[in-house]
Write an enzyme that holds these catalytic residues in place. Sequence first.
Site, short mmCIF file in Angstrom:
data_model
loop_
_atom_site.label_atom_id
_atom_site.label_comp_id
_atom_site.label_asym_id
_atom_site.label_seq_id
_atom_site.Cartn_x
_atom_site.Cartn_y
_atom_site.Cartn_z
N GLY A 8 103.22 52.96 29.51
CA GLY A 8 103.54 51.81 29.85
C GLY A 8 104.82 52.07 30.62
N HIS A 11 106.97 55.36 34.88
CA HIS A 11 107.71 55.99 35.93
C HIS A 11 107.53 57.22 37.41
CE1 HIS A 11 107.49 59.33 33.21
NE2 HIS A 11 108.22 58.45 32.24
N GLY A 13 106.89 59.96 36.76
CA GLY A 13 106.87 61.46 35.41
C GLY A 13 105.28 61.08 36.03
N HIS A 14 105.13 59.15 35.00
CA HIS A 14 103.55 58.92 35.44
C HIS A 14 102.92 59.01 36.43
CE1 HIS A 14 106.42 56.82 30.92
NE2 HIS A 14 104.65 56.90 31.29
N GLN A 126 103.35 67.98 30.79
CA GLN A 126 104.05 69.35 29.96
C GLN A 126 105.37 68.76 29.37
OE1 GLN A 126 103.10 72.68 30.38
NE2 GLN A 126 103.86 72.25 28.61
N LYS A 127 106.19 68.06 29.87
CA LYS A 127 107.47 67.41 28.80
C LYS A 127 107.13 67.23 27.19
CE LYS A 127 109.21 63.05 28.79
NZ LYS A 127 109.66 63.01 27.34
N ASP A 128 106.04 66.88 27.00
CA ASP A 128 105.75 66.43 25.92
C ASP A 128 104.52 67.81 25.34
OD1 ASP A 128 106.95 63.73 24.96
OD2 ASP A 128 105.80 63.52 26.81
N GLN A 131 102.67 67.81 22.36
CA GLN A 131 101.33 67.23 22.23
C GLN A 131 100.22 67.97 23.05
OE1 GLN A 131 101.75 62.75 23.00
NE2 GLN A 131 101.63 62.82 25.19
N ARG A 165 112.08 56.22 27.56
CA ARG A 165 112.73 55.72 26.68
C ARG A 165 114.23 56.22 27.41
NH1 ARG A 165 109.11 57.72 22.48
NH2 ARG A 165 108.41 56.21 20.91
P1 AMP Z 1 104.34 58.13 28.05
O1 AMP Z 1 104.30 56.84 28.36
O2 AMP Z 1 105.47 58.72 27.11
O3 AMP Z 1 103.63 58.26 26.33
O4 AMP Z 1 103.86 59.22 28.60
C1 AMP Z 1 102.30 59.61 29.17
C2 AMP Z 1 102.12 60.65 29.84
O5 AMP Z 1 103.09 60.67 30.91
C3 AMP Z 1 101.98 62.01 29.00
O6 AMP Z 1 100.99 62.28 29.15
C4 AMP Z 1 103.20 62.15 29.15
O7 AMP Z 1 103.36 63.81 28.58
C5 AMP Z 1 103.84 62.11 30.45
N1 AMP Z 1 104.94 62.43 30.96
C6 AMP Z 1 106.35 61.49 30.34
N2 AMP Z 1 107.56 62.03 30.87
C7 AMP Z 1 106.75 62.86 31.88
C8 AMP Z 1 107.51 63.27 32.56
N3 AMP Z 1 109.16 63.55 33.48
N4 AMP Z 1 106.91 64.63 33.59
C9 AMP Z 1 105.63 64.55 33.79
N5 AMP Z 1 104.64 63.28 33.07
C10 AMP Z 1 105.29 62.92 32.36
#
Ligand code: AMP
Length: 280
Positions: A8, A11, A13-14, A126-128, A131, A165
């Site tokens: 959640g 942004h 990216g998601h 890919q950022k993570d 993971q 974050r």
């Molecule tokens: P999170 O909510 O941080 O657990 O992220 C959920 C998914 O969104 C994970 O697969 C992350 O790698 C991806 N994600 C997070 N930040 C970005 C970003 N800036 N660009 C692309 N994917 C992202």
Amino acid sequence: MALVPTMGALHRGHLSLVRRARAECDAVVVSVFVNPLQFGPGEDLDRYPRPLEADLALLRDEAVDSVFVPSVEAMYPAGSSTTVRLEGPLVTGLEGAHRPGHFDGVATVVTKLLIAARPDRLYIGQKDAQQCAVISRLAADLDTGVEVVVCPTVREASGLALSSRNAYLDAEQRRQALAIPSGLAAAVLRYDAGEREVACLVAAVEEELMRSPLLQPDYVAVVDPGSFIPVARARPNAQLVVAGKMPAVRLLDTVTLGVDRPPLVVPEALAVAGRGREQG
Ligand code: AMP
């Protein structure tokens, strides 16, 4: 059917993962779950942003087919005793060393989400990078049949990789955080100019990081993208990974050598973002 797992505080990216899934699959499920298992003691579980109504509105606009928002009790009822744990350098190095138990939490929740949703494809960012390697390994090892689709990192106009974050960063920390994409850009330029010595590429990143006194680097490394074992010499598809601590948040970023363009860093964009700050 596609699954896009998230914690959640969505942004762009998601949303890039959601849009790619939408374009490639007949149905898209997004999960929103702040997974306590992947947070270590003293990490930010309690203050992690949880703007659920805003997230649901964004997902409604993206016309996703369903949103899965389980409670902690539903995911881990009293008596739950199973942990999915990978072994080896993939989970003990880098993030695994700095966040003991983190990948157990990730592997366990992703396995449970795969069983709950039974997707054909899983969209992750890919950022993570580590993971991504862990999830790809797990999906193959457990014969899930799921195709893991790794999507490129989306950045703020300033160059900082979007992250839920980033909301913890004040203006000065945001400015100093740009040392990370600047460092990656410097290393990519050297790599593209023919440099294959890992020490030189790492030094290019570290030189930039040193300009930001608020940033305490955890590691800078060039690794094999599948095993996350450091490579002896840089080569195409090797992953250059960086992590560091700001006073209130830990930041991660990465580029794939020979594939990614150098991140474009525009400090002036911070002033604009400060006026109508991009959430992320
Ligand atoms: P999170 O909510 O941080 O657990 O992220 C959920 C998914 O969104 C994970 O697969 C992350 O790698 C991806 N994600 C997070 N930040 C970005 C970003 N800036 N660009 C692309 N994917 C992202």
